[in-house]
Design a protein around this motif. Sequence first.
Motif, mmCIF file in Angstrom:
data_model
loop_
_atom_site.group_PDB
_atom_site.id
_atom_site.type_symbol
_atom_site.label_atom_id
_atom_site.label_comp_id
_atom_site.label_asym_id
_atom_site.label_seq_id
_atom_site.Cartn_x
_atom_site.Cartn_y
_atom_site.Cartn_z
ATOM 1 N N SER A 55 -40.788 13.258 12.961
ATOM 2 C CA SER A 55 -41.348 12.644 14.034
ATOM 3 C C SER A 55 -42.751 13.403 14.570
ATOM 4 C CB SER A 55 -40.273 12.980 15.310
ATOM 5 O OG SER A 55 -40.638 12.648 16.586
ATOM 6 N N ALA A 56 -42.621 14.559 14.509
ATOM 7 C CA ALA A 56 -44.231 15.207 14.699
ATOM 8 C C ALA A 56 -45.066 14.830 13.721
ATOM 9 C CB ALA A 56 -43.900 16.721 14.593
ATOM 10 N N TRP A 57 -44.867 14.712 12.479
ATOM 11 C CA TRP A 57 -45.803 14.084 11.500
ATOM 12 C C TRP A 57 -46.265 12.819 11.682
ATOM 13 C CZ3 TRP A 57 -49.089 17.261 9.478
ATOM 14 C CH2 TRP A 57 -48.897 18.373 8.825
ATOM 15 N N GLY A 58 -45.203 11.881 12.312
ATOM 16 C CA GLY A 58 -45.516 10.540 12.422
ATOM 17 C C GLY A 58 -46.392 10.584 13.709
ATOM 18 N N LYS A 59 -46.250 11.226 14.606
ATOM 19 C CA LYS A 59 -47.169 11.449 15.815
ATOM 20 C C LYS A 59 -48.460 11.790 15.546
ATOM 21 C CE LYS A 59 -43.397 11.936 19.142
ATOM 22 N NZ LYS A 59 -42.647 12.910 19.968
ATOM 23 N N ILE A 60 -48.686 12.707 14.606
ATOM 24 C CA ILE A 60 -50.033 13.268 13.982
ATOM 25 C C ILE A 60 -50.476 12.126 13.411
ATOM 26 C CG2 ILE A 60 -50.797 15.068 12.569
ATOM 27 C CD1 ILE A 60 -48.717 16.883 13.521
ATOM 28 N N THR B 265 -51.248 18.912 18.607
ATOM 29 C CA THR B 265 -51.091 19.477 17.483
ATOM 30 C C THR B 265 -50.759 20.918 18.127
ATOM 31 O OG1 THR B 265 -53.313 19.791 17.105
ATOM 32 C CG2 THR B 265 -52.310 18.200 15.735
ATOM 33 N N SER B 266 -51.344 21.469 19.263
ATOM 34 C CA SER B 266 -51.265 22.632 19.816
ATOM 35 C C SER B 266 -49.703 22.948 20.437
ATOM 36 C CB SER B 266 -52.220 22.745 21.071
ATOM 37 O OG SER B 266 -53.453 22.893 20.691
ATOM 38 N N GLU B 267 -49.276 21.697 20.939
ATOM 39 C CA GLU B 267 -47.879 21.867 21.447
ATOM 40 C C GLU B 267 -46.876 21.796 20.218
ATOM 41 O OE1 GLU B 267 -44.950 21.584 24.434
ATOM 42 O OE2 GLU B 267 -47.129 21.553 24.540
ATOM 43 N N PHE B 268 -47.177 21.332 19.132
ATOM 44 C CA PHE B 268 -46.376 21.259 17.736
ATOM 45 C C PHE B 268 -46.539 22.706 17.035
ATOM 46 C CE2 PHE B 268 -46.925 16.496 17.015
ATOM 47 C CZ PHE B 268 -46.007 16.376 17.908
ATOM 48 N N ARG B 269 -47.561 23.686 17.464
ATOM 49 C CA ARG B 269 -47.416 24.851 16.763
ATOM 50 C C ARG B 269 -47.335 26.047 17.564
ATOM 51 N NH1 ARG B 269 -53.454 25.108 15.813
ATOM 52 N NH2 ARG B 269 -52.944 26.631 13.977
ATOM 53 N N LEU C 165 -43.705 22.862 14.487
ATOM 54 C CA LEU C 165 -44.743 23.167 12.995
ATOM 55 C C LEU C 165 -45.599 24.462 13.175
ATOM 56 C CD1 LEU C 165 -46.004 19.405 12.798
ATOM 57 C CD2 LEU C 165 -44.352 20.601 11.256
ATOM 58 N N PHE C 166 -45.086 25.344 13.870
ATOM 59 C CA PHE C 166 -45.486 26.490 14.058
ATOM 60 C C PHE C 166 -45.539 27.421 12.638
ATOM 61 C CE2 PHE C 166 -45.062 31.246 14.350
ATOM 62 C CZ PHE C 166 -46.351 31.637 15.177
ATOM 63 N N GLY C 167 -46.755 27.617 12.273
ATOM 64 C CA GLY C 167 -47.217 28.434 10.876
ATOM 65 C C GLY C 167 -47.254 27.465 9.812
ATOM 66 N N ASN C 168 -47.187 26.181 10.176
ATOM 67 C CA ASN C 168 -47.409 25.166 9.076
ATOM 68 C C ASN C 168 -48.753 25.053 8.532
ATOM 69 O OD1 ASN C 168 -47.838 22.357 8.124
ATOM 70 N ND2 ASN C 168 -45.666 22.250 7.818
ATOM 71 N N SER C 169 -48.799 25.456 7.000
ATOM 72 C CA SER C 169 -50.064 25.735 6.517
ATOM 73 C C SER C 169 -50.862 24.285 6.496
ATOM 74 C CB SER C 169 -49.824 26.313 5.164
ATOM 75 O OG SER C 169 -49.132 25.418 4.322
ATOM 76 N N LEU C 170 -50.053 23.155 6.119
ATOM 77 C CA LEU C 170 -50.803 21.981 6.212
ATOM 78 C C LEU C 170 -51.461 21.557 7.239
ATOM 79 C CD1 LEU C 170 -51.230 19.131 4.430
ATOM 80 C CD2 LEU C 170 -49.113 18.480 5.390
ATOM 81 N N LEU C 171 -50.850 21.801 8.712
ATOM 82 C CA LEU C 171 -51.382 21.388 9.864
ATOM 83 C C LEU C 171 -52.439 22.325 10.192
ATOM 84 C CD1 LEU C 171 -51.299 19.737 12.362
ATOM 85 C CD2 LEU C 171 -49.631 21.199 13.223
ATOM 86 N N THR C 172 -52.119 23.581 9.816
ATOM 87 C CA THR C 172 -53.465 24.793 10.210
ATOM 88 C C THR C 172 -54.668 24.171 9.334
ATOM 89 O OG1 THR C 172 -51.802 26.346 10.320
ATOM 90 C CG2 THR C 172 -53.947 27.131 9.835
ATOM 91 N N ASN C 173 -54.352 23.756 8.077
ATOM 92 C CA ASN C 173 -55.659 23.489 7.400
ATOM 93 C C ASN C 173 -56.334 22.052 8.022
ATOM 94 O OD1 ASN C 173 -55.420 25.541 5.517
ATOM 95 N ND2 ASN C 173 -54.159 24.379 4.061
ATOM 96 N N LEU C 174 -55.463 21.210 8.247
ATOM 97 C CA LEU C 174 -56.141 19.900 8.731
ATOM 98 C C LEU C 174 -56.924 20.383 10.321
ATOM 99 C CD1 LEU C 174 -56.288 16.819 9.109
ATOM 100 C CD2 LEU C 174 -54.158 16.997 10.266
ATOM 101 N N ILE C 175 -56.368 21.067 11.013
ATOM 102 C CA ILE C 175 -57.075 21.375 12.394
ATOM 103 C C ILE C 175 -58.431 22.006 11.879
ATOM 104 C CG2 ILE C 175 -56.741 22.774 14.504
ATOM 105 C CD1 ILE C 175 -54.050 22.006 14.631
#
Length: 501
Positions: free
Chosen positions: A45-50, A309-313, A339-349
């Motif tokens: 769900s989170a990745w869909g919203k992103i 994304t801040s809310e997800f992390r 998605l705390f600590g998720n490397s994929l999201l961290t790299n994207l941001i």
Amino acid sequence: MTNISMLGIGSKGATSELMQRLIEIENLKLKPLQNEKEIIKNKISAWGKICYSLQNILQKSSTINSRSFSSFQSSKNECFSTSGGQSESSHEVSVVQLAKNHTLSLFLKQKKNTILGNSENIRYLNIVQGNKQNQTNKKVRIKLNRNNTTLENISKAINKSNLNIHSEIKKINFNENCLLISSDILGTNGQLAINVDGDDKLDQILRFPNKNVENLEKNQNETTYTQMRENQKAQCSILEVDGIKYYRESNIITDALKNVTFNLIKTSKKDESKKFFEKETVRFFKDKNFVLKNIKEFVTCFNTFIDQTSEFRKLKLENSHNSYLNKQSKDHMTQSSILFGNSLLTNLISKLRQCTRINYCDYKQTNITSLIDVGIAIDQKSGKLILNQEKLNSNTEKNWLNMQDFFLGKKNQIGFISNISQLIQEYINNTKLNKSGIIESELQDLKLKNKAVIKNINRTETMIRNRINLYQLQFQKLDVFLTKTDAISKQIDIILSSHKT
């Protein structure tokens, strides 16, 4: 004799209570799997919203393009409106005439179902629509028998024809009706002509144009009352631009000025002499507000993505619920978001923030090389964009071309919009290249894991059911055994008590 046992009878409820506790213990084996399933569901769900937020950023960035920087706005005018334009200019315009559709009417002091015409069985209603000079003529020939010569049936026959006309009957009073025939085409291309073959009497009523129009108009109390009249002439529009008159068959004119569309609203006023039409000045100028609006919408979408994304992390306080043998406790504890600590999201941001911080032009060539120079500051802590409206407006007036180079790029230099768009397209589905994005691949992996977890849950549930059924069978046997031993014990007590006596 078959033994009948209900769980807990023999043990006086002890086995029933123990069985309930065993069921709870067995169901605890499902808890980690169910938690894992819920985590995967939340991640999907989170990745869909992103993805949705990134698509919004991409869509808003696409509106900041060469077309928006070269769009023009026109001044407001009373008799017409304009759109388009390709250069800053002004023109003198007047609306001499509006295009109108052809409208005919027939008044009869008769009911709408009264048969008209002579006693012949067959006649033909001929209708021509169009302008012979423009080669737009269309003809239709409608067969009418005697019963179809009423106003009502004539109107229906006209509406069923394949011409762009419509007809209706208006009731004037008890025995008086009006047949209205209107062309759906503006200008002389919608001009109508009507006659009837095989019925002179009906032809005299419906024919247009009439053979002796001038005489009929003078003698309205006689035959003209049953003659077709012209309520509105078919006429083209006349637009005068810079002294040149343009005759068109529509009130929307696209070829008087290059890349300009005129929408005629009403005719211009005449001067005091009533000989000439007053002119209005239409001016075309760069529509800079359009670009500013698109930039603001882009900033809003970008900041929405950062907040999401801040809310997800982030870390947050939540209630922890533990259930074990009907005992529950609620403790506040710090838990990580989905998605705390998720490397994929961290790299994207990180990459998106880098796009907003780097310079896109050389300072030696321009005074706008970064978003800060444009008038868009960056919050160093959150990464959100902050509009400096005063600086943005100033650059719009003084550094328009430099702003265009920054956003769109120049020669071999990539612009801000192209850079951030290419990055986003790497992460979401690229329909142009028919290629799945990085996030789509992550979603596919999560969906495969979800299927594996569901399969494991089903297998574990089956195993638990089988074990519980085995427990129930064993306790039933234990109940039967306890029931028998209790009966034997009572018999022994009876025998011993009888020997004592």
